[in-house]
Design an enzyme around this catalytic site. Structure first.
Site, short mmCIF file in Angstrom:
data_model
loop_
_atom_site.label_atom_id
_atom_site.label_comp_id
_atom_site.label_asym_id
_atom_site.label_seq_id
_atom_site.Cartn_x
_atom_site.Cartn_y
_atom_site.Cartn_z
N LYS A 6 20.72 23.12 23.04
CA LYS A 6 19.85 22.31 23.87
C LYS A 6 19.67 20.96 23.17
O LYS A 6 19.17 20.89 22.05
CB LYS A 6 18.50 22.99 24.07
N ASP A 99 5.29 29.86 30.56
CA ASP A 99 6.10 29.29 31.64
C ASP A 99 7.12 30.29 32.17
O ASP A 99 8.31 29.99 32.27
CB ASP A 99 6.80 28.01 31.14
#
Length: 258
Positions: A6, A99
């Protein structure tokens, strides 16, 4: 071995912010559970911060829903059971995911669901978006899955993740986010914060599936089941041949990383 990377672009990250982020990644690196995406380390250059992750080849639940449509209840049960096991592990070590939604659950080539993008998400938003507006957009994208107390900022703990899991079950059963009538994120923000009733239970769910969902989507956080209680429900009777590490996860707020 293949790994995922990422890449996060810096905006105006100070040295202290970088070290704080690296410290948070180190916490994630210590986690070890088959239903959690493994964090393998981090690196940085002058312009980017890199997070090294376990490579999960099957994509996300959200991408699968987009491609194939709503899931059968058998598939929902399997994925939900696996997500719950990973979530129970996180709660055991004092981490609240914050989340949970279809886009943040990846599926391996063997069909194993793995929780991703947790823990350090708040710091990542502050460090790596170029404006407040972008940060708000990123947060609002998760509004339909958020527990009421999260939006109201009235204090939240493990039980907020349980609400989001229930919202993800609705997503898997319908192929749509919870509260589909509120496509405008600001409208959804207000509605979730003020509603006296949870989202509507999909008609496709069996009585045991609907009963499971009802224990996740209680407006009052203290009334929601814990991960351990959810894993013991009749909805998962066919899944219990798999080893479960519930860790005695509870609903009270504890020290939370990220």
């Amino acid at each position: 071995e293949l790994i995922g990377i990422k890449q996060l672009g810096f905006v105006d990250g100070s040295s202290s912010e970088i070290e704080s982020l690296r410290s948070e990644i180190n916490v994630m690196w210590k986690l070890d559970h088959p239903n959690i995406v493994r964090y393998l380390g981090s690196d940085r250059s002058d312009r980017y911060f890199y997070i090294l992750l376990e490579y999960v080849s099957g994509g996300s639940i959200a991408s699968m829903l987009s491609q194939f449509g709503p899931f059968s209840e058998d598939l929902i049960r399997r994925f939900c059971f696996q997500i719950l096991q990973g979530l129970a592990y996180l709660h055991k070590v004092g981490i609240v995911h914050r989340d949970i939604k279809g886009a943040n659950v990846l599926v391996s080539g063997e069909g194993v669901a793995k929780l991703a993008d947790f823990g350090c998400s708040k710091q990542l938003l502050g460090l790596c978006t170029s404006s407040l507006e972008e940060s708000l957009k990123a947060i609002r994208g998760s509004v339909p899955w958020m527990a009421p107390e999260v939006i109201k900022q009235s204090g939240h703990g493990r039980s907020a993740d349980v609400w989001s899991l229930g919202a993800t079950v609705i997503e898997m059963a319908t192929g749509k986010p919870p509260w589909p009538d509120y496509s405008n994120n600001l409208a959804a923000l207000f509605h979730v914060a003020t509603s006296k009733d949870p989202p509507v239970t999909p008609e496709s769910l069996s009585p045991s599936g609907a009963a499971f969902l009802s224990k996740c989507l209680k407006i009052e956080a203290k009334e929601r089941f814990t991960c351990a209680e959810l894993l013991a429900m009749p909805f998962f009777a066919s899944q219990r041949g798999t080893s479960v590490d519930t860790g005695g996860a509870g609903t009270s707020t504890s020290t939370v990383h990220g």
